[in-house]
Scaffold this motif. Structure first.
Motif, mmCIF file in Angstrom:
data_model
loop_
_atom_site.group_PDB
_atom_site.id
_atom_site.type_symbol
_atom_site.label_atom_id
_atom_site.label_comp_id
_atom_site.label_asym_id
_atom_site.label_seq_id
_atom_site.Cartn_x
_atom_site.Cartn_y
_atom_site.Cartn_z
ATOM 1 N N TYR A 40 0.120 -1.295 17.730
ATOM 2 C CA TYR A 40 0.626 -2.607 17.545
ATOM 3 C C TYR A 40 0.547 -3.535 18.854
ATOM 4 N N GLU A 41 0.900 -3.123 20.039
ATOM 5 C CA GLU A 41 1.049 -3.951 21.061
ATOM 6 C C GLU A 41 -0.516 -4.405 21.518
ATOM 7 N N GLN A 42 -1.339 -3.996 20.670
ATOM 8 C CA GLN A 42 -2.885 -4.266 21.121
ATOM 9 C C GLN A 42 -3.543 -4.738 19.616
ATOM 10 N N PRO A 43 -3.010 -5.833 19.131
ATOM 11 C CA PRO A 43 -3.635 -6.211 17.858
ATOM 12 C C PRO A 43 -5.033 -6.637 17.920
ATOM 13 N N ARG A 44 -5.443 -6.541 16.657
ATOM 14 C CA ARG A 44 -6.895 -6.631 16.781
ATOM 15 C C ARG A 44 -7.534 -7.991 15.893
ATOM 16 N N LEU A 45 -8.251 -8.936 16.531
ATOM 17 C CA LEU A 45 -8.728 -10.079 15.904
ATOM 18 C C LEU A 45 -9.734 -9.803 15.007
ATOM 19 N N VAL A 46 -9.609 -10.057 13.560
ATOM 20 C CA VAL A 46 -10.572 -9.822 12.533
ATOM 21 C C VAL A 46 -10.941 -10.991 11.776
ATOM 22 N N ALA A 47 -12.343 -11.065 11.261
ATOM 23 C CA ALA A 47 -12.663 -11.920 10.449
ATOM 24 C C ALA A 47 -12.377 -11.091 9.009
ATOM 25 N N PRO A 48 -12.198 -12.252 8.018
ATOM 26 C CA PRO A 48 -11.990 -11.645 6.594
ATOM 27 C C PRO A 48 -12.710 -10.655 6.123
ATOM 28 N N GLY A 49 -14.067 -10.473 6.415
ATOM 29 C CA GLY A 49 -14.733 -9.229 5.966
ATOM 30 C C GLY A 49 -14.434 -7.733 6.781
ATOM 31 N N GLU A 50 -13.849 -8.044 7.879
ATOM 32 C CA GLU A 50 -13.599 -6.976 8.576
ATOM 33 C C GLU A 50 -12.052 -6.440 8.165
ATOM 34 N N ALA A 51 -11.037 -7.301 7.732
ATOM 35 C CA ALA A 51 -9.785 -6.686 7.252
ATOM 36 C C ALA A 51 -9.863 -5.604 6.282
ATOM 37 N N GLY A 82 -7.223 -3.089 3.650
ATOM 38 C CA GLY A 82 -5.782 -3.294 2.903
ATOM 39 C C GLY A 82 -5.833 -4.503 1.871
ATOM 40 N N GLU A 83 -4.601 -4.926 1.554
ATOM 41 C CA GLU A 83 -4.258 -6.096 1.008
ATOM 42 C C GLU A 83 -4.579 -7.299 1.990
ATOM 43 N N THR A 84 -4.295 -7.202 3.197
ATOM 44 C CA THR A 84 -4.618 -8.077 4.473
ATOM 45 C C THR A 84 -5.914 -8.798 3.953
ATOM 46 N N ALA A 85 -6.785 -7.946 3.573
ATOM 47 C CA ALA A 85 -8.061 -8.365 3.369
ATOM 48 C C ALA A 85 -8.270 -9.475 2.317
ATOM 49 N N ILE A 86 -7.324 -9.140 1.066
ATOM 50 C CA ILE A 86 -7.369 -9.960 -0.006
ATOM 51 C C ILE A 86 -6.814 -11.260 0.447
ATOM 52 N N TRP A 87 -5.797 -11.608 1.241
ATOM 53 C CA TRP A 87 -5.363 -12.728 1.480
ATOM 54 C C TRP A 87 -6.598 -13.547 2.330
ATOM 55 N N MET A 88 -6.940 -13.063 3.504
ATOM 56 C CA MET A 88 -7.999 -13.576 4.373
ATOM 57 C C MET A 88 -8.962 -14.031 3.561
ATOM 58 N N ARG A 89 -9.547 -13.168 2.562
ATOM 59 C CA ARG A 89 -10.856 -13.624 1.836
ATOM 60 C C ARG A 89 -10.548 -14.555 0.780
ATOM 61 N N ALA A 90 -9.032 -14.847 0.431
ATOM 62 C CA ALA A 90 -8.715 -16.135 -0.298
ATOM 63 C C ALA A 90 -8.736 -17.241 0.372
ATOM 64 N N GLY A 91 -8.755 -17.338 1.727
ATOM 65 C CA GLY A 91 -8.907 -18.605 2.595
ATOM 66 C C GLY A 91 -7.684 -18.799 3.272
ATOM 67 N N TYR A 92 -6.837 -17.970 3.301
ATOM 68 C CA TYR A 92 -5.368 -18.147 4.254
ATOM 69 C C TYR A 92 -5.950 -17.991 5.672
ATOM 70 N N ARG A 93 -5.557 -19.042 6.458
ATOM 71 C CA ARG A 93 -5.968 -19.107 7.970
ATOM 72 C C ARG A 93 -5.278 -18.452 8.783
ATOM 73 N N ARG A 94 -4.105 -18.298 8.580
ATOM 74 C CA ARG A 94 -3.350 -17.619 9.830
ATOM 75 C C ARG A 94 -2.394 -16.524 8.991
ATOM 76 N N VAL A 95 -3.098 -15.272 9.324
ATOM 77 C CA VAL A 95 -2.569 -14.110 8.615
ATOM 78 C C VAL A 95 -2.518 -13.122 9.664
ATOM 79 N N ALA A 96 -1.130 -12.141 9.610
ATOM 80 C CA ALA A 96 -0.981 -11.041 10.628
ATOM 81 C C ALA A 96 -0.947 -10.179 9.408
ATOM 82 N N GLY A 97 -1.427 -8.689 9.554
ATOM 83 C CA GLY A 97 -1.148 -7.710 8.459
ATOM 84 C C GLY A 97 -1.331 -6.425 9.043
ATOM 85 N N PHE A 98 -0.513 -5.309 8.666
ATOM 86 C CA PHE A 98 -0.534 -3.956 8.980
ATOM 87 C C PHE A 98 -1.263 -3.153 8.242
#
Length: 439
Positions: free
Chosen positions: A370-381, A383-399
């Motif tokens: 976790y101390e090395q978070p990864r910057l991801v595009a919506p298509g790279e996310a 789990g459900e983090t991908a659902i939120w990112m692909r829906a257009g939410y711009r500032r998301v952090a997810g595990f």
């Protein structure tokens, strides 16, 4: 260092400069009794959740969890709703493989194809990625271990389709993994039923039966339209929309898969309500607890159409996904053993905005991966983090993570623990604070 109460207190401030000012005043006043999640309390929530039973969408344990979460949020003072969504409910009555006088349990692969009568046929052991002659037979293949545990993974879906194209009478898949137990696979609610009865088996059971010659398979059950429920809890009426989400459903007890996210959400909800009104007046906190996770996140998709704040209005979204705080397990000469002293290393913290990399790294300093978070595009996310990112939410952090007992019946409370849960909860509060102060 700021107390955890101050970390959440910043959320409600009118802007970055005002937040810093309010934080400074509270710190100087000596508020050391702020948000300080206790590991034992968090683990107690995990145990309560796991002890409800198997959390499949719409099942008894899922309904109990919805009521438990709703009561918690209501008691704290949130405005709570439990919106419903439609899905296909599968009820398995009998599912087993018989070889001579021995039997082993099976789990239908969703969407289930049941048969009114048991099928007796010749067994055909076939390679996973190169099916042999299996037409009309009880075809048995071993799928290699895949951390994804999902039919969405091409490494699972493509061989599966090739096996089904061979027109077996029944297809049984042994899901290999570190525990020797059955590994359930997440599915899509849009997938058509398989052309033949298709089921999963634990590799340990397959090894025990060593099927050959003629065997017998029974797969009986029903599939019918049904409704399940999400939980939505909201506090505040300010313009700054903050979201904390977590899935609540899964195939089995899901202690380390779902339990930490649920425990952290409950703790963060409590911490928010302990803040003075003046630091919350310009913010609205949305807590989303979604069912339907194992069915392609169907509950999350339903909330996007109804109760989630609009992407353009959402300031920050924190998604508490799978396996946030799970122990690692290792094979030893005496079997699989839990390793103490740290979490499973195969875990990921994703962020969608480059500005949040440093904040996430600082908040989770000293916490492996976790101390090395990864910057991801919506298509790279994932789990459900991908659902939120692909829906257009711009500032998301997810595990997201997959531990040794991910999607396995043995995912009980012993797969996580207080010493892993508490630092994760504290860091989540610090991450929210840091993101907002830096805006």
């Amino acid at each position: 260092m700021m107390t955890r109460r101050l970390a959440l207190g910043v959320i409600g401030a009118a802007g970055a400069s005002a937040s810093v000012s309010a934080a400074g005043k509270q710190k100087s006043a000596g508020h050391s009794d702020g948000f300080d999640p206790q590991g034992d309390d968090l683990w107690a929530d995990v145990k309560t959740y796991a002890d409800m039973g198997d959390h499949r969408t719409g099942a008894l344990a899922d309904r109990q969890c919805v009521a438990w979460m709703s009561e918690h949020f209501s008691r704290l003072g949130y405005r709570v709703e439990t919106p419903s969504f439609a899905y296909q409910h599968v009820e398995t009555r009998e599912a087993f493989l018989e070889v001579g006088s021995q039997t082993a349990n099976l789990m239908p692969l969703w969407p289930a194809h049941f048969a009114p009568d048991a099928l007796s046929a010749q067994v055909a052991i076939t390679p996973w990625d190169a099916p042999g002659e299996i037409e009309g037979r009880i075809a048995i293949a071993r799928a290699p271990f895949m951390r994804s545990a999902s039919v969405f993974d091409p490494a699972f879906e493509r061989p599966l389709r090739a096996l089904l194209a061979g027109r077996p009478g029944v297809l049984i898949i042994a899901t290999e993994g570190p525990t020797g137990g059955l590994i359930a696979q997440n599915v899509s609610p849009r997938t058509a039923p398989y052309p033949c009865p298709t089921a999963l088996i634990a590799p340990s059971d397959l090894d025990r039966l060593a099927p050959s010659g003629v065997a017998r398979v029974t797969l009986r059950g029903t599939t019918a339209p049904a409704t399940a429920h999400n939980v939505v809890a909201v506090h505040g009426q300010g313009p700054r929309q903050i979201v904390i989400s977590t899935p609540i459903s899964g195939w089995f007890r899901c202690a380390a898969e779902r339990g930490p996210g649920i425990a952290l959400q409950r703790a963060l909800a409590r911490g928010w309500m302990e803040l003075p009104d003046r630091v919350r007046q310009d913010a609205t906190l949305h807590l989303l607890a979604t069912s339907g996770h194992e069915l392609g996140g169907i509950g999350a998709h339903a909330l996007l159409k109804s109760h989630a704040p609009k992407p353009e209005d959402t300031y920050f979204w924190l998604h508490l996904g799978a396996g946030i705080a799970a122990y690692p397990w290792r094979q030893t000469p005496t079997g699989l053993r839990r390793m103490l002293g740290g979490p499973d290393a195969t875990r990921l913290l994703m962020v969608s905005d480059r500005r949040d990399l440093a904040a996430a790294s600082a908040a989770f300093a000293g916490q492996p991966s976790y101390e090395q978070p990864r910057l991801v595009a919506p298509g790279e996310a994932v789990g459900e983090t991908a659902i939120w990112m692909r829906a257009g939410y711009r500032r998301v952090a997810g595990f997201a993570a997959a531990h040794s007992f991910h999607h396995v019946p043995g995912d009980g409370p012993e797969t996580t623990g207080p010493e892993l849960l508490a630092p994760a909860a504290s860091a989540c509060a610090e991450l929210i604070m840091s993101v907002l102060v830096s805006a």
